[in-house]
Design a protein around this motif. Structure first.
Motif, PDB file in Angstrom:
ATOM      1  N   ALA A 104      91.737  27.626  92.397  1.00 39.79           N
ATOM      2  CA  ALA A 104      90.610  26.879  92.955  1.00 39.79           C
ATOM      3  C   ALA A 104      90.842  25.415  92.635  1.00 39.79           C
ATOM      4  CB  ALA A 104      89.311  27.363  92.320  1.00 39.79           C
ATOM      5  N   LYS A 130      98.787  16.848  91.239  1.00 39.27           N
ATOM      6  CA  LYS A 130      99.003  16.002  92.413  1.00 39.27           C
ATOM      7  C   LYS A 130      99.837  16.707  93.476  1.00 39.27           C
ATOM      8  CE  LYS A 130     100.775  12.653  89.887  1.00 39.27           C
ATOM      9  NZ  LYS A 130     100.508  13.116  88.534  1.00 39.27           N
ATOM     10  N   ALA A 177      99.907  19.672  94.665  1.00 40.34           N
ATOM     11  CA  ALA A 177      99.141  20.457  95.633  1.00 40.34           C
ATOM     12  C   ALA A 177      98.546  19.550  96.707  1.00 40.34           C
ATOM     13  CB  ALA A 177      98.038  21.233  94.913  1.00 40.34           C
TER      14      ALA A 177
HETATM   15  P1  ADP Z   1     101.157  16.471  88.369  1.00 44.55           P
HETATM   16  O1  ADP Z   1     102.186  16.343  89.445  1.00 44.55           O
HETATM   17  O2  ADP Z   1      99.880  15.793  88.701  1.00 44.55           O
HETATM   18  O3  ADP Z   1     101.670  16.086  87.030  1.00 44.55           O
HETATM   19  P2  ADP Z   1     101.336  19.223  89.053  1.00 44.55           P
HETATM   20  O4  ADP Z   1     100.995  19.080  90.474  1.00 44.55           O
HETATM   21  O5  ADP Z   1     102.740  19.443  88.694  1.00 44.55           O
HETATM   22  O6  ADP Z   1     100.772  18.003  88.227  1.00 44.55           O
HETATM   23  O7  ADP Z   1     100.431  20.386  88.458  1.00 44.55           O
HETATM   24  C1  ADP Z   1     100.575  20.826  87.141  1.00 44.55           C
HETATM   25  C2  ADP Z   1     100.303  22.298  87.045  1.00 44.55           C
HETATM   26  O8  ADP Z   1      98.927  22.557  87.289  1.00 44.55           O
HETATM   27  C3  ADP Z   1     101.073  23.127  88.038  1.00 44.55           C
HETATM   28  O9  ADP Z   1     101.514  24.292  87.394  1.00 44.55           O
HETATM   29  C4  ADP Z   1     100.028  23.452  89.091  1.00 44.55           C
HETATM   30  O10 ADP Z   1     100.339  24.665  89.712  1.00 44.55           O
HETATM   31  C5  ADP Z   1      98.777  23.566  88.278  1.00 44.55           C
HETATM   32  N1  ADP Z   1      97.552  23.276  88.994  1.00 44.55           N
HETATM   33  C6  ADP Z   1      97.351  22.276  89.884  1.00 44.55           C
HETATM   34  N2  ADP Z   1      96.070  22.307  90.331  1.00 44.55           N
HETATM   35  C7  ADP Z   1      95.458  23.321  89.709  1.00 44.55           C
HETATM   36  C8  ADP Z   1      94.125  23.843  89.728  1.00 44.55           C
HETATM   37  N3  ADP Z   1      93.175  23.318  90.500  1.00 44.55           N
HETATM   38  N4  ADP Z   1      93.856  24.892  88.930  1.00 44.55           N
HETATM   39  C9  ADP Z   1      94.802  25.421  88.148  1.00 44.55           C
HETATM   40  N5  ADP Z   1      96.072  24.990  88.077  1.00 44.55           N
HETATM   41  C10 ADP Z   1      96.390  23.941  88.834  1.00 44.55           C
END
Ligand code: ADP
Ligand code: MG
Length: 675
Positions: free
Chosen positions: A275, A309, A311
């Motif tokens: 979510a 980020k 996602a």
């Molecule tokens: P960033 O690029 O901002 O450092 P990432 O996109 O790599 O972070 O996300 C870090 C982790 O968090 C990944 O394993 C991702 O799958 C997970 N994640 C991202 N959004 C959510 C969410 N809403 N709930 C749970 N896990 C999430």
């Protein structure tokens, strides 16, 4: 007959209504092509630029002291007056020295003039001289003369305020000061105020003509500061004006319009394996609104490490693909590009999207296939590294570029991907928060979304600076025993000595210890990427639970079961980098720790990390320590922008510049940083 000299022949008269910005520096006596080039290296092209050169600082001309006092403290700049008692000229190879003994009632001192052989004829015994010099030891205490007063050029008054200019080879303080004086006298009247006078007055700023007179011949420190601020506005307003112009230009763009209804939107979001947080949903609304317009998006997504980020970048790609466009997802390392694709592959396949990975390590055949797929529009989304920027990478309809860890790319590289399609939408992502003043200048034409919260259930990372690394084995052992994973980061691959081990030596050491029971692996940047990936795969599978690594894992490596990171020789790394590294843990639901091993000299930095997990607070701290220019590498060589945003206190000035630029008062010049 009055024959004009060669010089005045060359310099044709300039009509009085020509503004100073249209008068080249070569119009000034004494500036030939060579000098003009040197001045250009200081960022000075026109007389306007020259007059708007703010001094670096203000010095106070020293007061007169007795010679005995001048000799009493080495290193100080002093002013003395006395009679010439004797003088001597000597020559050493190509260098010369005139040594003049000067005395007053308090004593006598030798004044030294280096490499000014013409001065050997200058002095007579009994002459009264006044000079400013610095006390040094040279067979007794002597004064190296900085300035000699003469009838034609007397010394500045005692306590007079003296502007000190940026100088460079071939452009000395004195020469530049003289040039500015002449420029003021000859062309000062060509400078006029083009900004809103009311607004300036309300901000207690002088008008430009008055400001340039004040700044080069200051009447008081307070007036000087006001004048400096007015002059600092010049480049700021020009920059804001050009950013504004670019924004307007974009507004009439023809980017792919990707619209999506409520139901489709809900379906799309439901595809994500988690979510989305409120912060993510807010950013998604920003993206959705941007992509529904024909003006190409330029959005900066700022979110701390682990805030999710990726996602959001993928969401934007999916919208674009649904509207029939192609998207490129750019990452700074192969590791990261691969991981992004791997992490999103299931999601993309379920959505029926075709994706590919384009990195430098690909075989020629595979690369050709991908290039063909991109050109034919058979690939919807391509993840990749700099390899995507190659000229032979062509798209059927590139409509969106997502640039992850955007600060790792140069401006030109970012632009190169935007050039691969007509009016490409751009989403720049970064974990390095940008202070507001900077966001308004360098990034002045970007819209910004900020992710402040992290996904739920995350444990804060407890950071400890260990002065005694003994307890480490025990703590790490307990974690490994429970099946958790651990990183051990060493900045260098090879060490220098016993005190500074490299990753390889650390790996060898650990191999002989009990921790190695849990499986030990080593990765660094010098091994082929296939090898590195195989080793990382052993870590991800849990086969090797302790991973020794250099900073190659700094961005991207995402392993929720990793709960501890040790950073050795941490004093070698900056605050932001340490914060980014520690973001490798705390990605799951178990309590995580970061252990810093490092020298006392970096203790303050370590304490900041112990105190806070807030990337924004850390970036601010980093900025305070390093200065803004350094943070973005914005202070380019030869870029004469002394007045440009040195600290947050100039934020006010930037906001004013923005407002004034919007009034359209200043003619547009190229934005220096953003091209
Ligand atoms: P960033 O690029 O901002 O450092 P990432 O996109 O790599 O972070 O996300 C870090 C982790 O968090 C990944 O394993 C991702 O799958 C997970 N994640 C991202 N959004 C959510 C969410 N809403 N709930 C749970 N896990 C999430
Ligand atoms: Mg990321």
């Amino acid at each position: 007959v009055d024959v004009p000299s060669a010089k005045s022949v060359r310099r044709a008269p300039i009509a009085p209504d020509v503004p100073a910005s249209a008068v080249p520096l070569t119009a000034l006596a004494g500036v030939g092509p060579l000098r003009a080039r040197k001045l250009e290296a200081l960022g000075l092209r026109s007389v306007h630029d020259l007059l708007c050169t703010p001094p670096r600082r203000l010095d106070t001309s020293p007061a007169l002291v007795p010679i005995a006092t001048a000799k009493s403290e080495l290193g100080l700049v002093r002013r003395i007056r006395g009679k010439v008692a004797s003088f001597r000229f000597s020559r050493f190879g190509r260098r010369t020295l005139v040594r003049v003994a000067i005395e007053d009632a308090s004593g006598s001192v030798d004044a030294l003039f280096f490499n000014q052989p013409w001065l050997r004829e200058r002095f007579r015994r009994g002459d009264e001289v006044e000079l400013i010099g610095r006390a040094v030891t040279a067979s007794g205490t002597a004064l190296v003369v900085l300035k000699l007063g003469s009838e034609q050029s007397p010394l500045p008054r005692e306590d007079a305020l003296e502007p000190i200019y940026p100088s460079t080879e071939g452009v000395t303080q004195e020469w530049l000061r003289g040039l500015i004086e002449r420029a003021l006298a000859e062309h000062g009247q060509r400078v006029s105020e083009r900004l809103d006078r009311e607004r300036l007055r309300a901000c207690d700023l002088p008008e430009l003509p008055q400001a340039i007179r004040e700044v080069h011949a200051p009447s008081s420190p307070a007036n000087f500061e006001r004048a400096r601020r007015r002059i600092a506005l010049e480049p700021l307003v020009a920059l804001q004006a050009s950013l504004l112009a670019r924004r307007r230009e974009r507004a009439s763009g023809r980017a792919l319009v990707a619209q999506i209804g409520e139901r489709e939107q809900r379906e799309l979001l439901a595809r994500f394996p988690f979510a989305l947080t409120h912060g993510q949903l807010r950013a998604i609304e920003d993206l959705r609104a941007d992509l529904a317009r024909a003006a190409p998006m330029r959005r900066l997504l700022q979110g701390d490490v682990g805030s999710g980020k990726t996602a959001l970048g993928v969401y934007a790609c999916m919208l674009i693909a649904a509207a029939g466009g192609q998207a490129a997802f750019l990452a700074p390392t192969e590791l990261l590009a691969e991981q992004h694709r791997r992490g999103m592959l299931a999601l993309l396949e379920r959505a029926g999207l075709r994706s590919a990975l384009l990195v430098g390590a690909l075989g020629a055949r595979e690369r050709r296939q991908i290039l063909a797929g991109l050109a034919a529009g058979e690939i919807d989304l391509v993840f990749g590294t700099h390899a995507l920027l190659e000229p032979d990478v062509r798209f059927r309809r590139l409509a969106l570029a997502v640039i992850d860890e955007q600060h790792r790319f140069g401006v030109a590289q970012r632009e190169r991907v935007f050039d691969k399609g007509p009016d490409v939408h751009g989403l720049l992502m970064t974990a390095t928060p940008i202070p507001r003043s900077l966001a308004l200048t360098i990034y002045g034409d970007l819209d910004v979304s900020v992710l402040r919260e992290r996904p739920p259930g995350r444990q804060p990372i407890v950071t400890r600076w260990l002065r005694e690394p003994k307890e480490l084995a025990h703590e790490l052992g307990a974690r490994l025993e429970r099946g958790e994973l651990v990183y051990w980061v060493v900045p260098r691959i090879d060490g220098e000595d016993e005190d500074a081990l490299g990753a390889e030596q650390r790996y060898e050491r650990l191999r002989t210890q009990t921790l190695a029971r849990h499986g030990l692996e080593l990765v660094h940047g010098r091994m082929p990427s296939a090898e590195r990936n195989a080793r990382l795969a052993r870590f991800h599978s849990g086969e090797a639970r302790l991973l020794v690594a250099t900073t190659v894992i700094e961005v991207g490596v995402d392993e929720p079961r990793a709960t501890a990171i040790v950073i050795e020789a941490a004093e070698r790394l900056g605050l932001a980098q340490l914060h980014q590294l520690r973001g490798r843990v705390g990605r799951g639901t178990n309590a995580s720790s970061c252990y810093l091993l490092g020298k006392q000299s970096a203790g303050e930095r370590f304490e900041v990390l112990e105190r806070t997990n807030d990337g924004f607070a850390i970036a601010e701290e980093d900025l305070r320590r390093r200065g803004m220019g350094d943070l973005v590498g914005a202070r380019q060589a030869g870029d004469n922008r002394e007045g440009l945003a040195n600290d947050e206190s100039d934020l006010e000035l930037i906001l004013l510049a923005r407002e004034l630029a919007a009034q359209g008062a200043i003619e547009q010049r190229a934005a220096p940083f953003t091209q």
